[in-house]
Motif scaffolding. Structure first.
Motif, PDB file in Angstrom:
ATOM      1  N   LEU A   1       0.842  -1.189   0.000  1.00  0.00           N
ATOM      2  CA  LEU A   1       0.000   0.000   0.000  1.00  0.00           C
ATOM      3  C   LEU A   1       0.885   1.250   0.000  1.00  0.00           C
ATOM      4  N   ALA A   2       0.501   2.231  -0.804  1.00  0.00           N
ATOM      5  CA  ALA A   2       1.206   3.511  -0.800  1.00  0.00           C
ATOM      6  C   ALA A   2       0.699   4.336   0.382  1.00  0.00           C
ATOM      7  N   TRP A   3       1.555   5.167   0.941  1.00  0.00           N
ATOM      8  CA  TRP A   3       1.110   6.046   2.022  1.00  0.00           C
ATOM      9  C   TRP A   3       0.082   7.013   1.429  1.00  0.00           C
ATOM     10  N   PRO A   4      -1.075   7.124   2.055  1.00  0.00           N
ATOM     11  CA  PRO A   4      -2.206   7.861   1.458  1.00  0.00           C
ATOM     12  C   PRO A   4      -2.105   9.379   1.539  1.00  0.00           C
ATOM     13  N   VAL A   5      -0.954   9.907   1.193  1.00  0.00           N
ATOM     14  CA  VAL A   5      -0.704  11.349   1.251  1.00  0.00           C
ATOM     15  C   VAL A   5      -0.269  11.832  -0.130  1.00  0.00           C
TER      16      VAL A   5
ATOM     17  N   SER B   1      -4.112  21.453   5.627  1.00  0.00           N
ATOM     18  CA  SER B   1      -4.768  20.348   4.945  1.00  0.00           C
ATOM     19  C   SER B   1      -3.912  19.881   3.767  1.00  0.00           C
ATOM     20  N   PHE B   2      -4.150  18.668   3.322  1.00  0.00           N
ATOM     21  CA  PHE B   2      -3.364  18.098   2.221  1.00  0.00           C
ATOM     22  C   PHE B   2      -4.237  17.092   1.469  1.00  0.00           C
ATOM     23  N   ASP B   3      -3.780  16.754   0.264  1.00  0.00           N
ATOM     24  CA  ASP B   3      -4.515  15.777  -0.536  1.00  0.00           C
ATOM     25  C   ASP B   3      -4.373  14.384   0.066  1.00  0.00           C
ATOM     26  N   VAL B   4      -5.506  13.688   0.150  1.00  0.00           N
ATOM     27  CA  VAL B   4      -5.525  12.301   0.597  1.00  0.00           C
ATOM     28  C   VAL B   4      -5.730  11.433  -0.632  1.00  0.00           C
ATOM     29  N   VAL B   5      -4.861  10.422  -0.816  1.00  0.00           N
ATOM     30  CA  VAL B   5      -4.926   9.595  -2.020  1.00  0.00           C
ATOM     31  C   VAL B   5      -5.186   8.137  -1.664  1.00  0.00           C
ATOM     32  N   ALA B   6      -5.639   7.376  -2.649  1.00  0.00           N
ATOM     33  CA  ALA B   6      -5.918   5.950  -2.461  1.00  0.00           C
ATOM     34  C   ALA B   6      -4.618   5.193  -2.251  1.00  0.00           C
ATOM     35  N   ALA B   7      -4.574   4.369  -1.216  1.00  0.00           N
ATOM     36  CA  ALA B   7      -3.375   3.593  -0.929  1.00  0.00           C
ATOM     37  C   ALA B   7      -3.190   2.444  -1.905  1.00  0.00           C
ATOM     38  N   LEU B   8      -4.300   2.026  -2.526  1.00  0.00           N
ATOM     39  CA  LEU B   8      -4.253   0.892  -3.445  1.00  0.00           C
ATOM     40  C   LEU B   8      -5.459   0.989  -4.378  1.00  0.00           C
ATOM     41  N   ALA B   9      -5.317   0.466  -5.583  1.00  0.00           N
ATOM     42  CA  ALA B   9      -6.434   0.471  -6.525  1.00  0.00           C
ATOM     43  C   ALA B   9      -7.588  -0.361  -5.979  1.00  0.00           C
TER      44      ALA B   9
ATOM     45  N   ASP C   1     -10.767  -8.987   6.208  1.00  0.00           N
ATOM     46  CA  ASP C   1     -11.894  -9.817   6.651  1.00  0.00           C
ATOM     47  C   ASP C   1     -12.703  -9.122   7.735  1.00  0.00           C
ATOM     48  N   GLY C   2     -12.827  -7.799   7.612  1.00  0.00           N
ATOM     49  CA  GLY C   2     -13.643  -7.028   8.543  1.00  0.00           C
ATOM     50  C   GLY C   2     -12.956  -6.668   9.843  1.00  0.00           C
ATOM     51  N   LYS C   3     -11.716  -7.071  10.026  1.00  0.00           N
ATOM     52  CA  LYS C   3     -10.997  -6.785  11.269  1.00  0.00           C
ATOM     53  C   LYS C   3      -9.888  -5.774  11.022  1.00  0.00           C
ATOM     54  N   ALA C   4      -9.799  -4.767  11.892  1.00  0.00           N
ATOM     55  CA  ALA C   4      -8.754  -3.752  11.760  1.00  0.00           C
ATOM     56  C   ALA C   4      -7.384  -4.365  12.042  1.00  0.00           C
ATOM     57  N   VAL C   5      -6.428  -4.095  11.165  1.00  0.00           N
ATOM     58  CA  VAL C   5      -5.055  -4.578  11.336  1.00  0.00           C
ATOM     59  C   VAL C   5      -4.120  -3.372  11.293  1.00  0.00           C
ATOM     60  N   ASN C   6      -2.890  -3.584  11.689  1.00  0.00           N
ATOM     61  CA  ASN C   6      -1.914  -2.497  11.697  1.00  0.00           C
ATOM     62  C   ASN C   6      -1.551  -2.111  10.259  1.00  0.00           C
ATOM     63  N   PRO C   7      -1.902  -0.914   9.810  1.00  0.00           N
ATOM     64  CA  PRO C   7      -1.617  -0.512   8.428  1.00  0.00           C
ATOM     65  C   PRO C   7      -0.132  -0.555   8.081  1.00  0.00           C
ATOM     66  N   GLU C   8       0.726  -0.333   9.066  1.00  0.00           N
ATOM     67  CA  GLU C   8       2.165  -0.278   8.798  1.00  0.00           C
ATOM     68  C   GLU C   8       2.718  -1.611   8.314  1.00  0.00           C
ATOM     69  N   LYS C   9       1.995  -2.708   8.552  1.00  0.00           N
ATOM     70  CA  LYS C   9       2.446  -4.005   8.067  1.00  0.00           C
ATOM     71  C   LYS C   9       2.200  -4.159   6.574  1.00  0.00           C
ATOM     72  N   TYR C  10       1.362  -3.297   6.005  1.00  0.00           N
ATOM     73  CA  TYR C  10       1.001  -3.404   4.598  1.00  0.00           C
ATOM     74  C   TYR C  10       1.519  -2.237   3.764  1.00  0.00           C
TER      75      TYR C  10
ATOM     76  N   ILE D   1       4.290   0.595   2.245  1.00  0.00           N
ATOM     77  CA  ILE D   1       5.671   0.521   1.764  1.00  0.00           C
ATOM     78  C   ILE D   1       6.617   0.935   2.881  1.00  0.00           C
ATOM     79  N   GLN D   2       7.875   0.670   2.693  1.00  0.00           N
ATOM     80  CA  GLN D   2       8.863   0.922   3.739  1.00  0.00           C
ATOM     81  C   GLN D   2       8.874   2.393   4.171  1.00  0.00           C
ATOM     82  N   PRO D   3       8.991   2.646   5.478  1.00  0.00           N
ATOM     83  CA  PRO D   3       8.923   4.010   6.014  1.00  0.00           C
ATOM     84  C   PRO D   3       9.897   4.984   5.377  1.00  0.00           C
ATOM     85  N   GLU D   4      11.101   4.492   4.988  1.00  0.00           N
ATOM     86  CA  GLU D   4      12.084   5.420   4.463  1.00  0.00           C
ATOM     87  C   GLU D   4      11.646   6.052   3.134  1.00  0.00           C
TER      88      GLU D   4
END
Length: 245
Positions: free
Chosen positions: A96-100, A148-156, A227-236, A238-241
């Motif tokens: 997933l791309a960071w949604p910024v 404020s800033f543009d919010v973008v889709a993390a994935l298609a 599957d309807g359960k919230a998970v840690n987005p950072e696991k999905y 791209i790398q923080p750097e």
């Protein structure tokens, strides 16, 4: 002579009179009924338990299936086949791309509440609303300049929900492959509608404020659900750097 004959006769057994006396008690029949019912119920529960266990073993065989930590992948040889309901792992979907929006310098605010984290880390991932505390089910992102800033889709994917919630502000939900949904809350403006097919990086709206996370100011609350359960987005993601490049 007659007295001697009477003395030699056996004393009659009075067992029947004992039971008549016992059964004559008011509590006798209720006690018998309750005891019998308890025995029958215990037998039925034992029987059902054995039947359920047998059916479960026949319909959910686990021989040869080994599942590892979702963040590390899976060794299940059947994973990924059509009809498989297993939770997709971080390595099995496109990162997933960071949604910024492009060119925005931003920082990460409150993190995802991790049930396996230490107590002090969990404390920092609690939202105080009114007089109660709630686990933070996503991550917060805000521009360095506080604007404020543009919010973008993390994935298609396909936009499945757009609404204005009184607590979390305007929100957008996008459905992706692998039973994954990305959620964008605390938006000021929204530029998509339900049913739209969006591409990764497409602008969805702009960051704003929410009543639920009032202290966060202008920010984006971003969630990932599998599957309807919230998970840690950072696991999905791209790398923080690579976030601000």
């Amino acid at each position: 002579m007659e007295d001697q004959k009477n003395q030699n006769q056996p004393i009659p057994f009075r067992k029947s009179s004992f039971w008549k006396k016992m059964l004559g008690k008011k509590w006798a029949f209720p006690a018998i009924y309750i005891g019998a019912a308890a025995i029958i119920l215990a037998f039925v529960m034992w029987y059902q338990g054995n039947v359920i266990q047998t059916v479960s073993e026949l319909t959910n065989p686990t021989d040869g299936v080994v599942v590892t930590n979702p963040a590390e992948g899976t060794t299940n040889p059947e994973a990924g086949k059509e009809g498989d309901d297993a939770v997709p792992v971080a390595g099995s979907v496109e990162p997933l791309a960071w949604p910024v929006g492009a060119g925005v310098m931003y920082d990460q605010g409150m993190s995802f509440y991790d049930e396996e984290a230490t107590a002090d880390v969990q404390e920092k991932a609690l939202i105080k609303y009114e007089s109660s505390y709630f686990p933070h089910t996503g991550i917060d992102l805000k521009a360095v300049d506080g604007k404020s800033f543009d919010v973008v889709a993390a994935l298609a994917g396909k936009v499945t929900k757009v609404e204005n919630d009184p607590l979390v502000g305007r929100l957008v939900e996008i459905e992706h492959e692998g039973n994954m949904v990305s959620v964008y809350q605390s938006l000021e403006n929204v530029s998509v509608k339900p049913g739209d097919e969006v591409t990764q990086g497409q602008v969805l709206g702009t960051a704003g404020r929410s009543e639920y996370e009032k202290e966060a100011g202008v920010h984006l609350h971003f969630e990932v659900r599998v599957d309807g359960k919230a998970v840690n987005p950072e696991k999905y993601l791209i790398q923080p750097e690579a976030k601000n490049q």
